[in-house]
Design an enzyme around this catalytic site. Structure first.
Site, PDB file in Angstrom:
ATOM      1  CE  LYS A 212      12.301  -8.772  11.292  1.00 23.70           C
ATOM      2  NZ  LYS A 212      12.423  -7.491  10.554  1.00 23.70           N
TER       3      LYS A 212
HETATM    4  C1  LIG Z   1      12.758  -6.258  11.113  1.00 28.95           C
HETATM    5  C2  LIG Z   1      13.280  -5.245  10.151  1.00 28.95           C
HETATM    6  C3  LIG Z   1      14.190  -4.234  10.569  1.00 28.95           C
HETATM    7  C4  LIG Z   1      14.595  -4.052  12.016  1.00 28.95           C
HETATM    8  O1  LIG Z   1      15.451  -5.058  12.456  1.00 28.95           O
HETATM    9  P1  LIG Z   1      15.728  -5.247  14.037  1.00 28.95           P
HETATM   10  O2  LIG Z   1      16.512  -6.495  14.139  1.00 28.95           O
HETATM   11  O3  LIG Z   1      14.371  -5.352  14.679  1.00 28.95           O
HETATM   12  O4  LIG Z   1      16.468  -4.041  14.508  1.00 28.95           O
HETATM   13  C5  LIG Z   1      14.703  -3.380   9.605  1.00 28.95           C
HETATM   14  N1  LIG Z   1      14.317  -3.470   8.305  1.00 28.95           N
HETATM   15  C6  LIG Z   1      13.453  -4.408   7.878  1.00 28.95           C
HETATM   16  C7  LIG Z   1      13.076  -4.441   6.437  1.00 28.95           C
HETATM   17  C8  LIG Z   1      12.907  -5.329   8.781  1.00 28.95           C
HETATM   18  O5  LIG Z   1      12.025  -6.250   8.342  1.00 28.95           O
END
Ligand SMILES: *Cc1c(COP(=O)(O)O)cnc(C)c1O
Length: 453
Positions: free
Chosen positions: A106
């Site tokens: 993220k």
């Molecule tokens: C947010 C997140 C996901 C999921 O990603 P999406 O874009 O919502 O499908 C998977 N793994 C981790 C560690 C995350 O923080």
């Protein structure tokens, strides 16, 4: 670039308006009118270009003309002092997306979003307040991305007692323009309160508000860059050294055989651990721009709405169920609406294979990959690895294979360490652990949130 709403009842918007609004006025998601192809010269150099240059070329057409090229270049260089190495592990590759400051993918979206908001809001005197609800990872990445950005403040709402001590320090340990509210309720309560506050007419008079969840195009677009970088390198037959932050106890043993290694001239299949499907949507954008991806795998935990849809053509949302890969506990993925705006069911089935994985399989995979290869997977990345195993066993995928690793295993040490022993902690996480969280508890009510803004 113009963006239209998936619900078709709002006017089109440029990048600035779409990013600052987040959601379209009709409640839909903003999607691009067309997906801009890479120029041929860029496409053929993806395997050798620097990560930042790929990010610049990827983002450029999506933000034109609202962000001038010289400004974008600076943004990208300051946002990404880290990159996304494609490293070898056991019989395949891992695309490590956790080298940013909060050790989850993220960071790629949040750091670009913060810089673009800061630029798009230049010259405004009314300060902007970003509200964000988090179950853990998003809050930390958004807090870190916006920390110290002038003219913008952030309020993160998280469910009290339901995030890890490390996540709480990432969310509430910075201070300054970032404030944290521990809501006496669930993640769903946090999300409901944020939505209600964004729609509150009185508050709107007092504050300029926006939100930072994964439905925002400015978080999504920069994520396309790491798909293109990885696909380009794989086609060139190259991988990267993992470096110090790579979570392994021993390097790959040379001579180890693997049918899923990268090979010059062969396009890679990329496996995406998914919850809200923002990440996979970004992958589809990269592929449509011309990144040489052979296929995608949508890997989920038991919240298997999308794998079931791919199999049956029947899209049925359901309540989410709790798992050890909790950032993917989503029964109604918000970005599915975006995927469906670009691809029919048959097109989606050709481009994406689905597979769902249980907690038991997730744990067993963490244990066995560490035992065989000395490589640590976090629970989310392990879902990706296990999903690939299932499809390999059924003969549904073959050739070069890359698993997206969405978080560093040290972020989920309480789950991983009982299976593997101590996980090496990257410096950014060690530093976050030293902070003391400054947080305020509030009841799960809109009035309590409004009082605190
Ligand atoms: C947010 C997140 C996901 C999921 O990603 P999406 O874009 O919502 O499908 C998977 N793994 C981790 C560690 C995350 O923080």
């Amino acid at each position: 670039m113009r963006y239209f709403s998936t619900r078709g009842k709002a006017e089109t918007a440029g990048f600035a308006a779409a990013a600052l609004a987040g959601l379209a006025p009709d409640g839909g998601l903003f999607v691009p009118e067309e997906i801009p192809p890479y120029p041929a010269a860029v496409r053929s150099s993806l395997g050798t270009m620097d990560y930042r240059d790929i990010a610049f070329e990827t983002i450029k057409p999506w933000v034109s003309p609202d962000i001038p090229e010289a400004v974008l270049e600076e943004m990208v260089y300051s946002a990404y002092p880290f990159s996304a190495p494609l490293v070898e592990a056991a019989d395949r590759q891992v695309l490590e997306l956790f080298h940013g400051p909060t050790a989850a993918f993220k960071d790629f979206g949040a750091r670009f979003m913060a810089r673009s908001f800061s630029y798009l809001r230049r010259g405004e005197d009314k300060p902007l307040r970003i509200l964000v609800a988090t179950s853990g990872d998003t809050g930390g990445a958004v807090a870190d991305g916006f920390f110290g950005v002038e003219g913008i403040s952030v309020t993160v709402l998280y469910p009290k007692g339901r995030v890890s001590p490390l996540q709480e320090r990432q969310i509430a340990g910075l201070g300054g323009n970032v404030s944290a509210l521990a809501v006496e309720g669930s993640f769903d309560d946090c999300q409901r309160m944020v939505k209600a506050a964004l729609g509150d007419a009185e508050l709107k008079k007092r504050l300029e508000l926006s939100s930072a969840n994964s439905i925002n195009v400015s978080r999504l677009i920069p994520q396309a860059a790491y798909y293109s970088a990885a696909a380009g390198r794989a086609l060139a037959g190259r991988t990267d050294p993992g470096g110090e932050a790579s979570p392994r106890t021993r390097p790959r043993h040379h001579g180890e055989q693997g049918g899923c290694r990268v090979q010059k001239g062969q396009a890679i299949t990329l496996v995406v651990p998914s919850g809200n499907f923002g990440n996979l949507t970004a992958g589809i954008y990269a592929w449509k721009m011309g990144a040489p991806v052979r296929r995608f795998v949508a890997a989920t935990n038991i919240n298997r709405t999308v794998p079931d849809y791919l199999e049956s053509g029947d899209y049925r949302v359901r309540p989410s169920q709790a798992t050890i890969s909790n950032a993917m506990d989503v029964g109604a993925p918000s970005n599915f609406e975006r995927m469906a705006a670009h691809l029919s069911w048959t097109e989606m089935k050709d481009a994406i294979l689905g597979a769902a994985v249980s907690d038991e399989e997730t744990r067993e995979t963490i244990r066995s990959v560490h035992r065989r290869a000395g490589y640590f997977l976090d629970p989310h990345s392990s879902v990706g690895w296990a999903a690939a195993d299932k499809l390999l066993n059924r003969g549904l995928i073959s050739g070069p294979l890359g698993i997206l690793s969405t978080a560093h295993p040290a972020k989920f040490a309480e789950t991983v360490e009982p299976l593997t022993g101590p996980v090496p902690v990257p410096p950014s996480l060690a530093k976050a652990m030293e902070r003391s969280p400054q947080t305020r508890s509030i009841p799960a009510e809109l009035s309590a949130l409004l009082d605190s803004l």
